[in-house]
Enzyme design. Structure first.
Site, PDB file in Angstrom:
ATOM      1  N   GLU A  55       0.833  -1.210   0.000  1.00 53.94           N
ATOM      2  CA  GLU A  55       0.000   0.000   0.000  1.00 53.94           C
ATOM      3  C   GLU A  55       0.866   1.257   0.000  1.00 53.94           C
ATOM      4  O   GLU A  55       0.585   2.242  -0.695  1.00 53.94           O
ATOM      5  CB  GLU A  55      -0.886   0.071   1.255  1.00 53.94           C
ATOM      6  N   ALA A 157      10.058 -37.230  -5.976  1.00 53.20           N
ATOM      7  CA  ALA A 157      10.285 -37.584  -7.379  1.00 53.20           C
ATOM      8  C   ALA A 157      10.096 -39.084  -7.451  1.00 53.20           C
ATOM      9  O   ALA A 157      10.909 -39.849  -6.933  1.00 53.20           O
ATOM     10  CB  ALA A 157      11.694 -37.196  -7.787  1.00 53.20           C
ATOM     11  N   HIS A 304       8.733 -39.245   5.305  1.00 54.01           N
ATOM     12  CA  HIS A 304       7.400 -38.930   4.763  1.00 54.01           C
ATOM     13  C   HIS A 304       6.309 -39.624   5.584  1.00 54.01           C
ATOM     14  O   HIS A 304       5.289 -39.031   5.910  1.00 54.01           O
ATOM     15  CB  HIS A 304       7.305 -39.368   3.299  1.00 54.01           C
ATOM     16  N   SER A 306       6.465 -40.608   8.700  1.00 48.61           N
ATOM     17  CA  SER A 306       6.333 -39.984  10.031  1.00 48.61           C
ATOM     18  C   SER A 306       5.450 -38.742   9.965  1.00 48.61           C
ATOM     19  O   SER A 306       4.603 -38.519  10.834  1.00 48.61           O
ATOM     20  CB  SER A 306       7.706 -39.590  10.583  1.00 48.61           C
TER      21      SER A 306
HETATM   22  C1  AOF Z   1       0.182  -4.885   4.687  1.00 53.40           C
HETATM   23  N1  AOF Z   1       0.794  -4.746   3.475  1.00 53.40           N
HETATM   24  O1  AOF Z   1       2.325  -5.342   1.950  1.00 53.40           O
HETATM   25  C2  AOF Z   1       2.206  -6.559   3.963  1.00 53.40           C
HETATM   26  C3  AOF Z   1       1.529  -6.727   5.204  1.00 53.40           C
HETATM   27  O2  AOF Z   1       7.224  -6.740   9.855  1.00 53.40           O
HETATM   28  P1  AOF Z   1       6.363  -5.902   8.995  1.00 53.40           P
HETATM   29  O3  AOF Z   1       6.225  -4.500   9.470  1.00 53.40           O
HETATM   30  O4  AOF Z   1       6.758  -5.947   7.524  1.00 53.40           O
HETATM   31  O5  AOF Z   1       4.903  -6.501   9.127  1.00 53.40           O
HETATM   32  C4  AOF Z   1       4.645  -7.788   8.691  1.00 53.40           C
HETATM   33  C5  AOF Z   1       3.200  -8.075   8.908  1.00 53.40           C
HETATM   34  O6  AOF Z   1       2.421  -7.121   8.201  1.00 53.40           O
HETATM   35  C6  AOF Z   1       2.820  -9.435   8.361  1.00 53.40           C
HETATM   36  O7  AOF Z   1       2.866 -10.412   9.360  1.00 53.40           O
HETATM   37  C7  AOF Z   1       1.393  -9.193   7.885  1.00 53.40           C
HETATM   38  O8  AOF Z   1       0.494  -9.282   8.959  1.00 53.40           O
HETATM   39  C8  AOF Z   1       1.453  -7.752   7.426  1.00 53.40           C
HETATM   40  N2  AOF Z   1       1.884  -7.691   6.031  1.00 53.40           N
HETATM   41  N3  AOF Z   1       0.534  -5.886   5.511  1.00 53.40           N
HETATM   42  O9  AOF Z   1      -0.679  -4.093   5.051  1.00 53.40           O
HETATM   43  C9  AOF Z   1       1.780  -5.534   3.075  1.00 53.40           C
HETATM   44  N4  AOF Z   1       3.240  -7.336   3.610  1.00 53.40           N
HETATM   45 ZN    ZN Z   2       1.153  -2.760   6.137  1.00 56.68          ZN
END
Ligand code: AOF
Ligand code: ZN
Length: 369
Positions: A55, A157, A304, A306
């Site tokens: 974003e 494989a 596998h 297990s």
């Molecule tokens: C979003 N947009 O592109 C992603 C999200 O360690 P950080 O700050 O990068 O946060 C990772 C967490 O943020 C990840 O576990 C997931 O919940 C969220 N990822 N969120 O709004 C993104 N990659």
């Molecule tokens: Zn984010």
């Protein structure tokens, strides 16, 4: 309007998947910003773990044109301070009027709070657009977030009669080069690869990434070695032994453990299972809590079995060669005692089946995952 959102979400999904090799254990996310007239003004994806979220990339590209516009994003925007600040803050600061979300973030720090915070601030939120596809894209991440265990894929494989080695143990080569390359591509996507000590002794593999798709050349290599037999001279330890984790059964030979630790290997003791091998659930718990969200299990047949008998497998990725080896002494893809009836077996759903050179590639998911 919903057809437009669906089309844009499709593009955002494509963008997101560009992060396939770099983001783990973070999710893949894609985002598109359109202005109030519906004109695209920004796009972005999450490229690398620790890097800016999708974003933020899309909003930065849009600049002031995002005011009053719509953000289409495959995953609910985050609200937490992680490696980067909350995306929700960036969305609000940009003056976005509407957010179209594919799926909710399974991360408990975010789950639902992202959309609630946006709504509370007066932003219109449309949820669930191509929701299933968005969830599927990050199914490994989702499984890890919800269970605390890595998403486990058995990679095999095999011959058409289900063998992974001929009588006497020889396995080179069952599948064609195209299959082997596709198998290597999986190593670029998964956080860790696991084998049993039997495979190490028989094949002396390096278990490295070879294709250069992942920005990191190192995959975490895990060995199940209940009696700590791993030779210090094995190829596995010849490069980057710090990426190797050996699970043994407590109490194992302490001096051998210290030797391995001295060269940087992580040695972890776990309890025994019924067959006096490493109990798998604590292995997966340990890996999950150390940031391993996905695990590729590359055999052998006993390993596998297990995993399957404990129902710790989410997916099977098989490369099937047009070859028949026969024989009770040839190694089966799944060893052990086997299940006593078809009802007890691990029921799968074929998700993808395609021809790959001379072979057939099958991706099968465990029913219900
Ligand atoms: C979003 N947009 O592109 C992603 C999200 O360690 P950080 O700050 O990068 O946060 C990772 C967490 O943020 C990840 O576990 C997931 O919940 C969220 N990822 N969120 O709004 C993104 N990659
Ligand atoms: Zn984010």
């Amino acid at each position: 309007m919903s057809a437009v959102w669906s089309t844009l979400m499709g593009e955002a999904l494509e963008l997101a998947s560009k992060g396939r090799y770099g983001v783990s254990p973070n999710p893949m996310v894609g985002a598109i910003v359109v202005d109030r007239d519906g004109l695209e003004v920004g796009r972005g994806y999450h490229e690398q773990c620790g890097g800016p979220h999708a974003e933020v990339v899309a909003l930065a590209q849009a600049g002031s044109r995002s005011a009053g516009g719509t953000l289409v994003v495959t995953l609910e925007p985050c609200v937490h301070h992680g490696r980067t600040p909350p995306c929700v803050d960036a969305v609000l600061a940009a003056g976005i009027a509407r957010v179209v979300v594919g799926s909710r973030d399974p991360n408990p720090l975010v789950n639902g709070h992202g959309v609630e915070t946006l709504r509370a601030a007066g932003v219109e939120v449309v949820e669930g657009v191509r929701g299933e596809e968005c969830e599927r894209l990050n199914r490994r991440f989702g499984h890890w977030m919800r269970s605390g265990l890595p998403f486990v894929t058995l990679k095999m494989a095999v011959t058409l009669d289900g063998k992974i080695a001929a009588r006497g143990g020889r396995s080179r080569w069952i599948t064609s080069e195209a299959s082997r390359r596709a198998g290597y591509a999986l190593r670029e996507e998964y956080d860790a690869i696991l084998v049993g000590i039997g495979t190490v002794m028989a094949d002396d593999p390096r278990l490295r990434r070879h294709l250069g798709l992942n920005p990191s050349p190192h995959i975490v290599r895990v060995v199940l070695d209940s009696e700590l037999r791993l030779p210090l001279t094995s190829q596995l330890l010849s490069q980057e032994p710090g990426d190797v984790i050996v699970f043994c059964r407590a109490p194992a030979a302490a001096d051998r453990g210290q030797e391995l630790e001295r060269i940087g290997v992580t040695v972890v003791e776990v309890g025994p299972d019924e067959r006096s091998r490493c109990e798998l659930w604590p292995v997966l718990r340990w890996l999950g809590s150390h940031g391993i969200s996905s695990l590729l299990v590359e055999g052998g047949g006993e390993v596998h079995w297990s995993f399957l008998r404990e129902h710790l497998v989410q997916q099977v990725h098989a490369f099937v060669a047009p070859l028949l080896l026969g024989g009770k002494e040839a190694t089966s893809a799944v060893g052990g005692l086997g299940f006593g009836s078809p009802q007890e077996g691990v029921r799968l759903v074929f998700e993808e089946v395609r021809r790959l050179g001379e072979d057939v590639e099958i991706i099968a998911g465990v029913a219900g995952v």
